[in-house]
Design an enzyme around this catalytic site. Structure first.
Site, PDB file in Angstrom:
ATOM      1  CD  GLU A   7      -3.108  -0.953   2.216  1.00 31.30           C
ATOM      2  OE1 GLU A   7      -3.288  -0.010   3.113  1.00 31.30           O
ATOM      3  OE2 GLU A   7      -2.784  -1.873   2.968  1.00 31.30           O
ATOM      4  CG  ASP A  80      -2.578  -2.261   5.872  1.00 34.14           C
ATOM      5  OD1 ASP A  80      -0.866  -2.953   5.528  1.00 34.14           O
ATOM      6  OD2 ASP A  80      -2.203  -1.414   5.401  1.00 34.14           O
ATOM      7  CG  ASP A  82      -6.773  -2.905   8.246  1.00 35.88           C
ATOM      8  OD1 ASP A  82      -6.758  -3.172   6.894  1.00 35.88           O
ATOM      9  OD2 ASP A  82      -6.532  -2.215   8.522  1.00 35.88           O
ATOM     10  CD  GLU A  84     -11.323   0.789   4.308  1.00 33.94           C
ATOM     11  OE1 GLU A  84     -10.348   0.988   3.199  1.00 33.94           O
ATOM     12  OE2 GLU A  84     -12.161   0.374   4.492  1.00 33.94           O
ATOM     13  CE1 TYR A 281      -2.428  -2.058   8.829  1.00 33.20           C
ATOM     14  CE2 TYR A 281      -4.056  -2.876  10.125  1.00 33.20           C
ATOM     15  CZ  TYR A 281      -3.522  -2.147   9.020  1.00 33.20           C
ATOM     16  OH  TYR A 281      -4.123  -1.668   8.792  1.00 33.20           O
ATOM     17  NE  ARG A 283      -5.763   2.414  10.081  1.00 28.96           N
ATOM     18  CZ  ARG A 283      -5.187   2.696   9.398  1.00 28.96           C
ATOM     19  NH1 ARG A 283      -4.375   1.599   8.452  1.00 28.96           N
ATOM     20  NH2 ARG A 283      -5.245   4.075   8.785  1.00 28.96           N
ATOM     21  CG  HIS A 326      -4.694 -12.997  13.612  1.00 31.45           C
ATOM     22  ND1 HIS A 326      -5.941 -13.044  13.965  1.00 31.45           N
ATOM     23  CD2 HIS A 326      -4.451 -12.960  12.556  1.00 31.45           C
ATOM     24  CE1 HIS A 326      -7.003 -14.045  12.659  1.00 31.45           C
ATOM     25  NE2 HIS A 326      -5.341 -13.679  11.963  1.00 31.45           N
TER      26      HIS A 326
END
Length: 784
Positions: A7, A80, A82, A84, A281, A283, A326
């Site tokens: 990203e 990523d 998640d 998004e 990560y 988020r 996780h």
């Protein structure tokens, strides 16, 4: 060749260092495709099919990625982990025309060589459930925003916006403000005694507060000839346990309290640390730590502090509907206790490192002592509390902060108490009875608002920061400091058998970095609650989040969830457009004593204002804008009448009048055709000397901005602007082509640019036009 798409360019650079020469790593620079800007871009009649388009600034990038994908044996989508990120991979797959046989999806929670290698060894397919959860959120938010915003344009004020989560967040802040407005402080007298114990002062608090001065005075008089001794001395062991590792929410809260970071700043700094491979990560709802992190912690703690300080812990995630990430936020290598490319990164990394290490450290062991001192011939007792740290454990590294601003009022615990024993007589130094007042509910900070949103189940880790930024950008909420006010209080003291009473002053009520609703925020909130109560219901908003989680787990079809929502919502919109009254937030303040005309405070087309006289009367009413620190909710009649004294004539300068006033863009000073904004000065107080100083400053700045003028055409100037050089001609602005040197322009060149219709910058009316067209399209869509 292998093509890896991530990203962000920073992430690409870090990963490129871990992979061999057979891999090319490229960045998508975030999302590459979104719902088309034109129209609703959701086919309501066809199962809410979204109409996506490649973002205009990504077309060239997509073309480059397509060429690279064709040359590659395998394309690795490494966005990523998640929802998004999954959606970005899905969009890339479709836009680049990739095929299943040469595409693999990989995810990792940290950007380290072992994590990247493991991801390459364990690829998977794109998870359609996660994509659909993101798609459902995007479509639902477009439907709400597209249909609700035009209602606000028509019923409140042009150019407003509404959003499913942002409007509920504003509601929280408005409701808190109303609680504060209704709050009446209650006073009472807090009593503290000070005893001398072998040259050391022992402070003890009375177990009762007195409501009146008379009661407090009676108590002190009763104590004037009392003897005091220790009736009971209790010592109990205690412990403190470390807080769980950071989630997105708790990191935002602690960075706000400890570092003074805004929620958006925390996420931006954490993003850079993640992309450079320093932290996992950022988020996540999870408080879980990997086995690797737990082993690293043990080695670091044992090495730095000794094995006594280590205690291995696993934390279970309590968050409802925890998302796919996780692991908690932690350093990728706990052996590195300093990292970051600038001060902000270093400070945030330090916070994350300390919190993570503390979670794997031993409890702090305490000894808590309570001393009970009775009052002769009275039921009350004084108590002194002491707390001694016998073994500091995790406190050696980290102490969690609190949101409680008034903790000092409640805390009655000292450190080490002097040596004491039961039956010991105490020498009284003095007793204070100080008038204290109850506190109104605290206004939200960004940190405490995140905590509340999380408690209510509104939003998810990825939405807290953008939601809080959006409500401020929209002008519904402001984050600011406000000065307190002076308050009188009574202070009674018993010393040497004599009671003295004094009246003292204190400053109270100061606010720092608090969130306040604006007038327009309050009016929009009230209108939406009156007409769209379901959308603004906290439980409903949390239920929608749960449904997104169900979609992510494959338990609910995304377009069925949208269908259940859209029917009743769309009917509500049509009904509101047809039947609801226009919202002005109007308050009748009273009548002007001189004219007898009514005075109102309300929201006008350009913001908060006051009105003198009726709109329907033959004589036109007078209008005045509110000053920066005023609100239609609180302004008094006298304050409103003062505003009608504007414009104020300050005197003359160069033979022309100078006046001060407030307009749609705020307070200003006027001299001839020159308008000078008052940024720090009050239009009701600014004097002629200060106004002349500001006028001269503006003239000097205007001269500096001049690139070229023409004697034969005084209305034409070539100027420096915020967005580059431009031509100003008869109050209109025209862009200068990029390949033209502004200093070399002739009068003929300038007139040529003007005749070609160089697009106007300032003062152009296109945005308003497009707003209307959107509203028309929205109406047409509804009729269909």
């Amino acid at each position: 060749m292998n093509l890896v798409i991530v990203e962000s360019p920073a992430k690409a650079k870090t990963i490129e260092g871990f992979l061999g020469k057979d891999f090319v790593v490229k960045s998508s620079y975030g999302h590459v495709r979104d719902l088309a800007k034109k129209g609703l871009s959701v086919d309501v009649e066809n199962a809410f099919a979204p109409n996506y388009e490649v973002l205009s600034d990504k077309k060239k990038l997509i073309s480059e990625l397509k060429k690279l994908a064709k040359k590659s044996e395998m394309v690795w989508l490494a966005t990523d982990e998640d929802r998004e990120g999954e959606a970005i991979s899905w969009h890339l797959y479709n836009v680049l025309g990739l095929k299943p046989e040469n595409t693999k999806r990989i995810v990792f929670n940290e950007i380290t060589k072992p994590a990247i290698t493991k991801a390459i060894e364990n690829p998977r397919n794109i998870n359609d459930n996660l994509v659909n959860a993101q798609q459902a959120r995007r479509v639902l938010d477009r439907l709400v925003g597209f249909e609700l915003s035009p209602v606000l344009w028509k019923k409140v004020q042009p150019k407003l916006s509404a959003g499913r989560v942002q409007s509920v967040t504003v509601r929280l802040i408005v409701e808190r403000e109303r609680e504060i407005e209704k709050f009446t402080p209650q006073n009472s007298f807090k009593v503290s005694a000070y005893f001398d114990v072998d040259g050391t002062t022992l402070k003890a608090e009375l177990n009762k507060k007195f409501k009146t001065v008379a009661e407090a005075k009676t108590f002190l008089n009763d104590c004037s000839d009392s003897n005091f001794s220790i009736y009971k001395l209790e010592k109990k062991p205690g412990k403190r346990t470390p807080a769980a590792p950071f989630t997105t929410s708790t990191l935002q809260q602690e960075a706000s309290r400890k570092l003074g970071f805004s929620v958006a700043q925390t996420m931006s700094v954490a993003q850079r640390l993640y992309e450079s491979g320093k932290i996992t990560y950022m988020r996540t709802d999870s408080t879980n730590l990997s086995d690797t992190a737990i082993k690293q912690s043990k080695a670091v703690i044992s090495d730095k502090f000794g094995s006594d300080y280590h205690k291995s812990r696993n934390y279970a995630t309590k968050s409802k509907g925890a998302q796919e990430a996780h692991e908690a936020i932690r350093p990728t290598n706990l052996g590195v206790n300093e990292a970051g490319d600038d001060s902000a990164q270093e400070r945030l990394y330090d916070l994350i490192w300390k919190r993570t290490i503390a979670t794997q450290m031993a409890d702090a062991k305490l000894e808590r002592t309570t001393v009970t001192i009775p009052v002769q011939n009275r039921d009350e007792v004084f108590t002194a509390k002491g707390e001694v740290v016998k073994f500091d454990g995790f406190l050696k590294v980290y102490v969690e902060s609190t949101d409680d601003e008034h903790e000092e009022d409640k805390k009655n615990t000292q450190g080490l108490l002097p040596p004491l024993k039961e039956g010991q007589n105490l020498d009284l130094q003095k007793i204070d009875a100080i008038e204290r007042f109850t506190h109104h509910p605290p206004r939200y900070t960004e940190a405490s608002l995140v905590k509340k949103l999380e408690e209510l189940g509104i939003g998810r880790p990825s939405t807290y920061a953008p939601t809080i930024s959006t409500i401020q950008k929209r002008g519904y909420v402001v984050k600011e400091d406000r000065d307190g006010y002076e308050r009188k209080y009574k202070h009674l003291t018993l010393k040497e058998s004599e009671v003295k009473e004094e009246e003292k002053k204190e400053n109270t009520g100061a606010e720092r970095k608090k969130l306040f609703p604006t007038d327009i925020g309050v009016v929009v909130n009230d209108f939406l609650i009156d007409n769209f109560n379901k959308i603004l219901d906290y439980n409903f908003t949390a239920e929608v989040e749960k449904e997104f989680d169900d979609i992510a787990q494959g338990q609910l079809k995304w377009n069925k969830m949208i269908d259940n929502f859209y029917g009743p919502f769309h009917s509500n919109v049509e009904n509101t457009l047809e039947h609801s009254e226009r919202a002005k937030g109007e308050r009748h303040l009273g009548d002007d004593p001189k004219t007898g005309k009514p005075v109102y405070a309300k929201i006008g087309r350009y913001g908060p204002m006051v009105q003198l006289g009726e709109t329907e009367s033959e004589e036109k009413p007078k209008f005045a804008s509110l000053r920066k620190n005023q609100s239609i909710q609180q302004i008094s009649l006298d304050e409103a009448l003062e505003l009608f004294k504007l414009p104020r004539e300050l005197g003359e300068f160069e033979g022309e009048k100078v006046s001060a006033n407030v307009g749609r863009y705020g307070p200003y000073v006027r001299h001839k055709s020159l308008f000078v904004s008052l940024k720090e000065d009050d239009p009701m107080e600014v004097n002629l000397d200060r106004a002349i100083e500001l006028i001269k400053e503006k003239r000097e700045q205007a001269e500096k901005n001049k690139i070229k003028t023409f004697e034969s055409e005084p209305d034409l100037q070539v100027l420096k602007g915020r967005y580059g050089p431009y031509i100003k001609y008869k109050k209109k602005n025209f862009r200068i082509p990029k390949d033209v040197e502004p200093e070399e322009l002739t009068l003929e060149d300038c007139m040529g640019i003007i005749e070609k219709g160089g697009k106007s910058g300032k003062g152009k009316k296109k945005p308003a036009k497009s707003t209307k067209s959107k509203a028309k399209k929205s109406t047409k869509a509804k009729k269909k």
